[in-house]
Design a protein around this motif. Sequence first.
Motif, PDB file in Angstrom:
ATOM      1  N   GLN A  58       0.830  -1.203   0.000  1.00 20.66           N
ATOM      2  CA  GLN A  58       0.000   0.000   0.000  1.00 20.66           C
ATOM      3  C   GLN A  58       0.867   1.257   0.000  1.00 20.66           C
ATOM      4  O   GLN A  58       0.564   2.246  -0.687  1.00 20.66           O
ATOM      5  CB  GLN A  58      -0.918  -0.015   1.221  1.00 20.66           C
ATOM      6  N   THR A  59       1.963   1.230   0.760  1.00 22.33           N
ATOM      7  CA  THR A  59       2.873   2.377   0.822  1.00 22.33           C
ATOM      8  C   THR A  59       3.498   2.644  -0.538  1.00 22.33           C
ATOM      9  O   THR A  59       3.556   3.792  -1.005  1.00 22.33           O
ATOM     10  CB  THR A  59       3.968   2.116   1.873  1.00 22.33           C
ATOM     11  N   ILE A  60       3.970   1.585  -1.197  1.00 25.47           N
ATOM     12  CA  ILE A  60       4.582   1.747  -2.523  1.00 25.47           C
ATOM     13  C   ILE A  60       3.549   2.242  -3.533  1.00 25.47           C
ATOM     14  O   ILE A  60       3.819   3.136  -4.341  1.00 25.47           O
ATOM     15  CB  ILE A  60       5.197   0.416  -2.984  1.00 25.47           C
ATOM     16  N   GLN A  61       2.358   1.663  -3.478  1.00 22.41           N
ATOM     17  CA  GLN A  61       1.297   2.064  -4.401  1.00 22.41           C
ATOM     18  C   GLN A  61       0.931   3.535  -4.214  1.00 22.41           C
ATOM     19  O   GLN A  61       0.767   4.282  -5.193  1.00 22.41           O
ATOM     20  CB  GLN A  61       0.079   1.172  -4.179  1.00 22.41           C
ATOM     21  N   THR A  62       0.832   3.969  -2.968  1.00 22.38           N
ATOM     22  CA  THR A  62       0.498   5.364  -2.680  1.00 22.38           C
ATOM     23  C   THR A  62       1.579   6.300  -3.201  1.00 22.38           C
ATOM     24  O   THR A  62       1.292   7.343  -3.799  1.00 22.38           O
ATOM     25  CB  THR A  62       0.301   5.566  -1.170  1.00 22.38           C
ATOM     26  N   ALA A  63       2.846   5.930  -2.970  1.00 22.77           N
ATOM     27  CA  ALA A  63       3.959   6.764  -3.430  1.00 22.77           C
ATOM     28  C   ALA A  63       3.968   6.860  -4.953  1.00 22.77           C
ATOM     29  O   ALA A  63       4.164   7.941  -5.515  1.00 22.77           O
ATOM     30  CB  ALA A  63       5.277   6.194  -2.920  1.00 22.77           C
ATOM     31  N   GLU A 113      13.815  24.324  -1.275  1.00 23.40           N
ATOM     32  CA  GLU A 113      12.491  24.538  -0.687  1.00 23.40           C
ATOM     33  C   GLU A 113      11.423  23.756  -1.441  1.00 23.40           C
ATOM     34  O   GLU A 113      10.526  23.159  -0.843  1.00 23.40           O
ATOM     35  CB  GLU A 113      12.141  26.029  -0.692  1.00 23.40           C
ATOM     36  N   GLN A 114      11.514  23.750  -2.755  1.00 24.01           N
ATOM     37  CA  GLN A 114      10.519  23.036  -3.556  1.00 24.01           C
ATOM     38  C   GLN A 114      10.634  21.524  -3.349  1.00 24.01           C
ATOM     39  O   GLN A 114       9.626  20.814  -3.291  1.00 24.01           O
ATOM     40  CB  GLN A 114      10.702  23.390  -5.032  1.00 24.01           C
ATOM     41  N   ILE A 115      11.864  21.024  -3.227  1.00 22.92           N
ATOM     42  CA  ILE A 115      12.062  19.588  -3.005  1.00 22.92           C
ATOM     43  C   ILE A 115      11.517  19.171  -1.651  1.00 22.92           C
ATOM     44  O   ILE A 115      10.836  18.148  -1.519  1.00 22.92           O
ATOM     45  CB  ILE A 115      13.558  19.229  -3.134  1.00 22.92           C
ATOM     46  N   LEU A 116      11.782  19.969  -0.620  1.00 22.89           N
ATOM     47  CA  LEU A 116      11.278  19.632   0.717  1.00 22.89           C
ATOM     48  C   LEU A 116       9.754  19.697   0.760  1.00 22.89           C
ATOM     49  O   LEU A 116       9.103  18.841   1.378  1.00 22.89           O
ATOM     50  CB  LEU A 116      11.879  20.569   1.768  1.00 22.89           C
ATOM     51  N   ASP A 117       9.185  20.686   0.097  1.00 21.30           N
ATOM     52  CA  ASP A 117       7.722  20.800   0.078  1.00 21.30           C
ATOM     53  C   ASP A 117       7.089  19.590  -0.595  1.00 21.30           C
ATOM     54  O   ASP A 117       6.116  19.021  -0.080  1.00 21.30           O
ATOM     55  CB  ASP A 117       7.324  22.090  -0.657  1.00 21.30           C
ATOM     56  N   LEU A 118       7.638  19.183  -1.739  1.00 20.41           N
ATOM     57  CA  LEU A 118       7.081  18.034  -2.448  1.00 20.41           C
ATOM     58  C   LEU A 118       7.152  16.775  -1.587  1.00 20.41           C
ATOM     59  O   LEU A 118       6.192  16.006  -1.503  1.00 20.41           O
ATOM     60  CB  LEU A 118       7.832  17.817  -3.766  1.00 20.41           C
ATOM     61  N   ASN A 119       8.275  16.580  -0.916  1.00 23.53           N
ATOM     62  CA  ASN A 119       8.433  15.364  -0.132  1.00 23.53           C
ATOM     63  C   ASN A 119       7.620  15.387   1.155  1.00 23.53           C
ATOM     64  O   ASN A 119       7.188  14.338   1.633  1.00 23.53           O
ATOM     65  CB  ASN A 119       9.912  15.108   0.139  1.00 23.53           C
ATOM     66  N   GLU A 120       7.383  16.542   1.705  1.00 21.90           N
ATOM     67  CA  GLU A 120       6.453  16.633   2.835  1.00 21.90           C
ATOM     68  C   GLU A 120       5.056  16.206   2.406  1.00 21.90           C
ATOM     69  O   GLU A 120       4.363  15.463   3.113  1.00 21.90           O
ATOM     70  CB  GLU A 120       6.423  18.054   3.388  1.00 21.90           C
ATOM     71  N   ARG A 121       4.637  16.679   1.226  1.00 22.80           N
ATOM     72  CA  ARG A 121       3.306  16.307   0.746  1.00 22.80           C
ATOM     73  C   ARG A 121       3.217  14.810   0.454  1.00 22.80           C
ATOM     74  O   ARG A 121       2.179  14.178   0.692  1.00 22.80           O
ATOM     75  CB  ARG A 121       2.954  17.134  -0.497  1.00 22.80           C
ATOM     76  N   LEU A 122       4.309  14.246  -0.046  1.00 16.71           N
ATOM     77  CA  LEU A 122       4.355  12.800  -0.289  1.00 16.71           C
ATOM     78  C   LEU A 122       4.191  12.031   1.022  1.00 16.71           C
ATOM     79  O   LEU A 122       3.383  11.105   1.118  1.00 16.71           O
ATOM     80  CB  LEU A 122       5.683  12.434  -0.961  1.00 16.71           C
ATOM     81  N   THR A 139      -2.997   7.745   3.978  1.00 20.76           N
ATOM     82  CA  THR A 139      -3.517   6.522   3.369  1.00 20.76           C
ATOM     83  C   THR A 139      -3.310   5.320   4.272  1.00 20.76           C
ATOM     84  O   THR A 139      -4.206   4.491   4.452  1.00 20.76           O
ATOM     85  CB  THR A 139      -2.837   6.282   2.010  1.00 20.76           C
ATOM     86  N   ALA A 140      -2.110   5.209   4.853  1.00 21.45           N
ATOM     87  CA  ALA A 140      -1.772   4.012   5.626  1.00 21.45           C
ATOM     88  C   ALA A 140      -2.308   4.046   7.050  1.00 21.45           C
ATOM     89  O   ALA A 140      -2.695   3.015   7.594  1.00 21.45           O
ATOM     90  CB  ALA A 140      -0.256   3.831   5.648  1.00 21.45           C
ATOM     91  N   LYS A 141      -2.332   5.240   7.654  1.00 15.03           N
ATOM     92  CA  LYS A 141      -2.690   5.330   9.075  1.00 15.03           C
ATOM     93  C   LYS A 141      -3.929   6.173   9.349  1.00 15.03           C
ATOM     94  O   LYS A 141      -4.409   6.225  10.482  1.00 15.03           O
ATOM     95  CB  LYS A 141      -1.516   5.936   9.869  1.00 15.03           C
ATOM     96  N   GLY A 142      -4.426   6.853   8.304  1.00 13.89           N
ATOM     97  CA  GLY A 142      -5.574   7.728   8.517  1.00 13.89           C
ATOM     98  C   GLY A 142      -5.233   8.967   9.314  1.00 13.89           C
ATOM     99  O   GLY A 142      -6.108   9.581   9.941  1.00 13.89           O
ATOM    100  N   ILE A 143      -3.969   9.380   9.284  1.00 13.40           N
ATOM    101  CA  ILE A 143      -3.485  10.487  10.113  1.00 13.40           C
ATOM    102  C   ILE A 143      -3.189  11.700   9.238  1.00 13.40           C
ATOM    103  O   ILE A 143      -2.538  11.590   8.189  1.00 13.40           O
ATOM    104  CB  ILE A 143      -2.210  10.081  10.877  1.00 13.40           C
ATOM    105  N   ASP A 144      -3.664  12.856   9.659  1.00 15.95           N
ATOM    106  CA  ASP A 144      -3.343  14.119   9.000  1.00 15.95           C
ATOM    107  C   ASP A 144      -2.134  14.730   9.704  1.00 15.95           C
ATOM    108  O   ASP A 144      -2.241  15.210  10.842  1.00 15.95           O
ATOM    109  CB  ASP A 144      -4.528  15.078   9.054  1.00 15.95           C
ATOM    110  N   LEU A 156       8.306   1.617  10.650  1.00 18.62           N
ATOM    111  CA  LEU A 156       7.728   2.615  11.542  1.00 18.62           C
ATOM    112  C   LEU A 156       6.209   2.640  11.438  1.00 18.62           C
ATOM    113  O   LEU A 156       5.506   2.732  12.451  1.00 18.62           O
ATOM    114  CB  LEU A 156       8.315   3.990  11.228  1.00 18.62           C
ATOM    115  N   LEU A 157       5.687   2.550  10.227  1.00 16.15           N
ATOM    116  CA  LEU A 157       4.239   2.539  10.043  1.00 16.15           C
ATOM    117  C   LEU A 157       3.607   1.324  10.711  1.00 16.15           C
ATOM    118  O   LEU A 157       2.516   1.398  11.285  1.00 16.15           O
ATOM    119  CB  LEU A 157       3.896   2.535   8.549  1.00 16.15           C
ATOM    120  N   ALA A 158       4.310   0.184  10.659  1.00 12.63           N
ATOM    121  CA  ALA A 158       3.776  -1.062  11.216  1.00 12.63           C
ATOM    122  C   ALA A 158       4.019  -1.191  12.708  1.00 12.63           C
ATOM    123  O   ALA A 158       3.450  -2.082  13.351  1.00 12.63           O
ATOM    124  CB  ALA A 158       4.394  -2.257  10.490  1.00 12.63           C
ATOM    125  N   GLY A 159       4.867  -0.316  13.271  1.00 12.38           N
ATOM    126  CA  GLY A 159       5.182  -0.424  14.688  1.00 12.38           C
ATOM    127  C   GLY A 159       6.099  -1.592  14.994  1.00 12.38           C
ATOM    128  O   GLY A 159       6.086  -2.127  16.108  1.00 12.38           O
TER     129      GLY A 159
END
Length: 611
Positions: free
Chosen positions: A149-154, A248-257, A264-269, A558-561
């Motif tokens: 799911q993580t790979i698909q989302t990315a 700045e643009q690279i960091l912004d894009l990766n934050e959004r990713l 998607t994976a955790k339902g967390i904003d 980390l996502l899986a704990g």
Amino acid sequence: MRSNGCGDLRKQQIDEQVQLCGWVDRRRDHGGVIFIDLRDRSGTVQITVDPDLGAEAFAVAEHLRSETVLQVKGKVRARPDESLNERLATGAVEVLASTITVLNGVKGNLPFPVSIHDEENTREELRLRHRYLDLRRKRMNDNLRLRAQTIQTARRFLEDEGFIEVETPVLTRSTPEGARDYILPSRVCGGEWFALPQSPQLFKQLLMVGGLEKYYQVARCFRDEDLRADRQPEFTQLDMEMSFMDQEQILDLNERLICTIWKTAKGIDLPRPFPRMTWHDAMERYGTDRPDTRYGMELTNVSDIVKDMGFKVFSGAVKAGGSVKCIAVPEGNDAVSNVRIKPGGDVFSEAQQAGAGGLAFIRVRDSGEIDTIGAIKDNLSEEQTKELLSRTGAEPGTLLLFGAGDTATVNKALDRVRQYLARELGMVKADQENDQWNFLWVVDFPMFEFNSDENRYEALHHPFCAPNTTDLGSDEAMWADTLPNARAQAYDLVLNGLELGGGSLRIHDSSLQRQVLQTVGLPLAEAEEQFGFLIEALDMGAPPHGGLAFGLDRMVMLLAGEESIRDTIAFPKTQQARCLMTAAPAKVADQQLEDLHVASTWVDPNADDDA
């Protein structure tokens, strides 16, 4: 063979005839009626076998063993009210079996229980030896689905951003990039060798020269280095590179990713923007460039307070060019005894394993008085004590733990002690229960660090990072002097004390690239031999570009704990870089070595010398 997944049946399917396939999770004989929990990847459903309604099916069910592979035909019906199971998604229904067909039986003894009802702590060696069984268990099944799911989302996110997925070679040439290469002899080109890529670094830069502008890849990488819980000889990166984008643009894009993946994976904003910290501040305040900011106990530099005191451990460290730092442990007086801090204690051991000789301590009592060894107390003036308590924020009940010596060792030791005490004192939740996601960008890394053993500079990340233009200066003749002290335009994303990924803006000027390679001790002739293809490409109109790579295994961990990336990889290696299931690595036939023009010089150090 089947009409439905076992875990997909709901009340809507009541009275439907279904065909199911799966494994016997467990069988229960309730005196005349047999219940089978049938499991496939979608979940588990209860199969009811009544001898009055299916004598042949009942005869089969009487002899079933766990993990037998079945096909079941039957009718879905509602469970009686008294047997509803709210813990199961299918707990409101069951299947009344009319036919049971054994597709494959279990012919030996299972090495460990596989049932979802029996997730016992099986030894990891046994789990890895029989990984195909371990993968049937809910924990591993869930982890691999989360990974997919993580790979698909990315992929969806990056493709929506205009990125193109490109595969880069796995057989390439050996280049010095920090870790040891895995190398492979060439049969066709005798005496020459391929290397497996440590990362797609050079290729993705060449893709930018090639005008692709936005590249990504789920890339397999290989490093022949010592292993630990979150490291494997082969691992997966979510790799990307982009042209005409600043930091700045690279960091912004990766934050959004990252926010998209966590949503998607955790339902967390996740809140944006992520905090930032310079490398210098991270090392000063936490002793590491991947700080865990979920709790306090930051390092406090007290070198100026103790530099002239009579306690030579402190003053001597400062005079020798080192540091004295401390961490304040809230309510540490009650939580951490002297025995734990002294030789033989667990806290002492943590500091020792990081290279420190030990820890000094001061306890702040309820009256505000300090309690410590005489050599410290007798040599601290009232004014020094007051400044020390003020700077560290120490209150009654606080324990101060001190490290003294060369700064690198002090940082490493107190960072390790800080992390250990945070876990011991419950300042952070267990991995499976973690609900804090403290992301942090660490920026402004040094370009180089000095290797005193080899008397040369080494790239802190790799020698393709672009230096800060202000630090570098515009006079090319001065680059040899300005580069060693320059900051890199590099950035790491840290999550809860672990590096999630990192990258940088790249050098796109060939003259600067040559100078950087010379700074790390690579003569021009050798630089041309190793990296001539890259340097030549930079002369062909290379655009400004930069990129970043995330450790996908660690992200899913980390996502899986989970505590180890091995539990997020289908077929991982052990800490000795072995696959217990396939017994790899293994010897090969002499003829294979001869075909490759190589011979083995290996001598077993454990072999009997007299043999």
